[in-house]
Design a protein around this motif. Structure first.
Motif, PDB file in Angstrom:
ATOM      1  N   ALA A  80      -0.138   3.168   0.100  1.00 36.71           N
ATOM      2  CA  ALA A  80      -1.258   2.347   0.519  1.00 36.71           C
ATOM      3  C   ALA A  80      -0.607   1.733   1.969  1.00 36.71           C
ATOM      4  CB  ALA A  80      -2.173   1.688  -0.051  1.00 36.71           C
ATOM      5  N   GLY A 128      -1.379   7.507   7.996  1.00 42.95           N
ATOM      6  CA  GLY A 128      -2.684   7.334   7.530  1.00 42.95           C
ATOM      7  C   GLY A 128      -3.639   8.080   8.344  1.00 42.95           C
ATOM      8  N   ARG A 159      -1.235   8.419  -1.729  1.00 37.01           N
ATOM      9  CA  ARG A 159      -1.269   9.801  -1.089  1.00 37.01           C
ATOM     10  C   ARG A 159      -0.180  10.631  -0.893  1.00 37.01           C
ATOM     11  NH1 ARG A 159      -4.559   9.258   4.042  1.00 37.01           N
ATOM     12  NH2 ARG A 159      -6.080   8.663   2.652  1.00 37.01           N
ATOM     13  N   ASP A 172      -5.377  12.553  -2.497  1.00 36.46           N
ATOM     14  CA  ASP A 172      -5.195  10.868  -2.714  1.00 36.46           C
ATOM     15  C   ASP A 172      -5.083  10.975  -4.291  1.00 36.46           C
ATOM     16  OD1 ASP A 172      -5.462   9.986  -0.251  1.00 36.46           O
ATOM     17  OD2 ASP A 172      -7.604  10.661   0.013  1.00 36.46           O
TER      18      ASP A 172
END
Length: 102
Positions: free
Chosen positions: A67, A76, A22, A17
């Motif tokens: 994100a 995610g 990420r 992260d």
């Protein structure tokens, strides 16, 4: 362009992260990465991502995922060790030899 046909599977070997994104590192068979270039489009679990770094001899490739993509897709939910489906983009002549060419 993508055909929607899974070409290979791979393993998420590392997740980092960073500020605003990420980084996913994917361990994949080295032959799958032949002729890959930085900036190439690769679909992971159907999500088109850009290869940001790779080592074809060692068999790994990195993708930076923002994100919004993490929130709107299954990316995610990935963890280290997760299995993913891969598909490299193609040019229509290679993917669909009988399709009309531009």
């Amino acid at each position: 362009m993508f055909t929607g046909i899974v070409q290979s599977t791979a393993t998420i070997s590392q997740i980092n992260d960073l500020a605003g994104l990420r980084r996913l590192t994917v361990q994949v068979a080295p032959d799958y990465l032949q002729q890959l270039q930085r900036g190439a489009s690769v679909a992971i679990n159907g999500v088109c991502l850009t290869a940001t770094d790779f080592d074809s001899a060692a068999g790994w490739v990195c993708f930076d995922v923002i994100a919004e993509t993490l929130a709107k897709t299954n990316l995610g939910l990935l963890q280290q060790g997760s299995q993913v489906n891969l598909e490299r983009s193609c040019i229509s002549a290679n993917c669909c030899p009988n399709c009309p060419q531009p």
